[in-house]
Design an enzyme around this catalytic site. Sequence first.
Site, PDB file in Angstrom:
ATOM      1  N   LEU B  17      -2.051  -4.234   2.859  1.00  0.00           N
ATOM      2  CA  LEU B  17      -1.652  -2.858   2.574  1.00  0.00           C
ATOM      3  C   LEU B  17      -0.401  -2.585   3.390  1.00  0.00           C
ATOM      4  O   LEU B  17      -0.360  -2.810   4.575  1.00  0.00           O
ATOM      5  CB  LEU B  17      -2.795  -1.912   2.994  1.00  0.00           C
ATOM      6  N   ASP B  18       0.627  -2.074   2.719  1.00  0.00           N
ATOM      7  CA  ASP B  18       1.923  -1.766   3.353  1.00  0.00           C
ATOM      8  C   ASP B  18       1.825  -0.805   4.514  1.00  0.00           C
ATOM      9  O   ASP B  18       0.857  -0.079   4.634  1.00  0.00           O
ATOM     10  CB  ASP B  18       2.809  -1.044   2.312  1.00  0.00           C
TER      11      ASP B  18
END
Lengths: 416, 219
Positions: B17-18
């Site tokens: 997840l960024d």
Amino acid sequence: EEAAPVFQYAGRAAKRKHRVFVWGFCFAGALGLPSFVRPDAGWKKPRRVQTTPYRLETEEKISSAACGYGFTLLSSKTADITKVWGMGLNKDSQLGFQRSRRDRTKGYEYVLEPSPIPLPLEKPQQTRVLQVSCGRAHSLILTDSEGVFTMGNNSYGQCGREVVEDEMYSESHLIHQLKEFDSRVVQVVCGQDHSLFRTKRGTVYACGWGADGQTGLGHYHITSVPTKLHGDIAGVNIIQVSSYGDCCLAVSDEGDVFGWGNSEYLQLASVTETTQVNVPRHLPFKIGKIKEAACGGTGNVVLTEEGNVFVWGYGILGKGPNLIETAVPEMIPPSLFGWSDFNPDVRVAHVRCGLSHFAAITNRGELFVWGKNLRGCLGTGRMEDQYFPWRVTVPGEVVDVACGVDHMVGMVKSFI
Amino acid sequence: VRGPRFRRLKMGAGHRLDAKASGVFVLGIGHGNKLLTDLYHCHLTKVYTVGGLFGKATDDFSDTGKLVEKTTFDHITREKLERILAVIQGTNHKALLVHSNIDMKSQEAYELAVKGMIRPMEKSPPIITAIRCLQFTLPEFQLDIHCLHETQQYLRKIVHEIGLELKSSAVCTQVRRIRDGVFTLDDALLRTQWDLESIRNAIGNCKLKVQAEIEKTLG
């Protein structure tokens, strides 16, 4: 950032553009792209098959297209003098007389680019061409006020005129006009070597080759004058007729389907065991009210009011490699056409048939094809046959599609 | 014996997840790392809520990047957006069938396609299995995207490409993962809940679900 200039690519009232896409076998010229057959630049190589949809530039908005056996006709509802363009095979003058530029006395045998077809209209700037249809070596053009024009091979009377012995059909200027029907003709359909005409009153006329009973006139001889059909469709209001090979289907306004012609591939086996039926017979299918029917060479497909697609006959019918032939219509599950819990309101809007492949257009404008992939006619990008409906990626919303033997033409609206 | 209960913990992370994205992030503790690899091999879809803004284009496709171009967007309607989304879904559905490595000519392929159960069971390029528009108030819009093997930057690129297809431009303002396989927002722990009790309860709640899913897919 606030001072950056704002660009406008499309205005509020931008209209969607109409485009034509073609794909399939190129060497007959039926796609209308001359650089695929005779490359005009050194680096271009001749392309035998165009496996994915390719844009064809046209001057006018094309309202009707038809694919024959190696040739294509495009027509527009314009009031200009040029209303119909043809490309492909012209050995029987199925595209009219195309004067050769090198020798003014001869005509072209292969037309590589969409070329205008001169029609002998009485009021060329008022009459509009409604529909075109192509068979094996003849073509029919339907106008709104001047009847039907026929051109091409007439060795079986399929052009609606008397058969002349030893007539030379190539480089012929003759375009015949048919006007005597009981009411205005609203649909013309070409089978392989016969022609069907549907009038506003719901009657069907036929002429041409009848050895398989495809003229439906009660005999197996050729007919050179369009004659009315009786049998089970006498008195019935027919709203659609379809044919491409030697079998014919007609749909009435009450949702019944009638068939006649060749039944060697179990197309009419639900009513008879004979292989030829020469009188229209009602096909007692209990699948619901039928909206549209399409006939192919060996298989048939119908679309019901609920949006379900039923296939029967012989060949690749669209239900996997195990279903090769059936006499009773089988439904193709709607999930193969994009229906799912996520998209519950997708349904098939039109069905079309080529010689050995089928096409379906959904209400979202997606095109699904399946069947035998003869010389890349499916447009999937591969050369293998397709045993269940497969989406064709077309850059636009597909409005209508015309299927031929080894090529297809799609009329598409751009997205924005 | 006295001392802290847990001294060292082996932790593994699930799908990435960024830094700019938010939402469900799956972690494995101790023996759970083996379950993480099994879940990866199940190739389940993830669901994102992606927020976008029409009118500008930036170099990294999000609203904090360097401005590249500003365009008008008053010609865009919800109907046009849904048309584009239908086409994206169609082409991605084709990619789903192609990358699933089943022979298209077999009866098995036909049967799986009818049930809608064809899925790539190995590495493949990012595929969107379903996409639809949740909210549309010019210039903002929100999409619900179900995808496989994607990265958040890929989703931002999709938003940018939707803007280009609509003859305008768009940037992505929000990427939020709502579901990752069997884990939904309800199972996720908030920042305030990162303590032993809640973690233990959460693991207990998800245990059955994870086991059922792994058994169903990997047999």
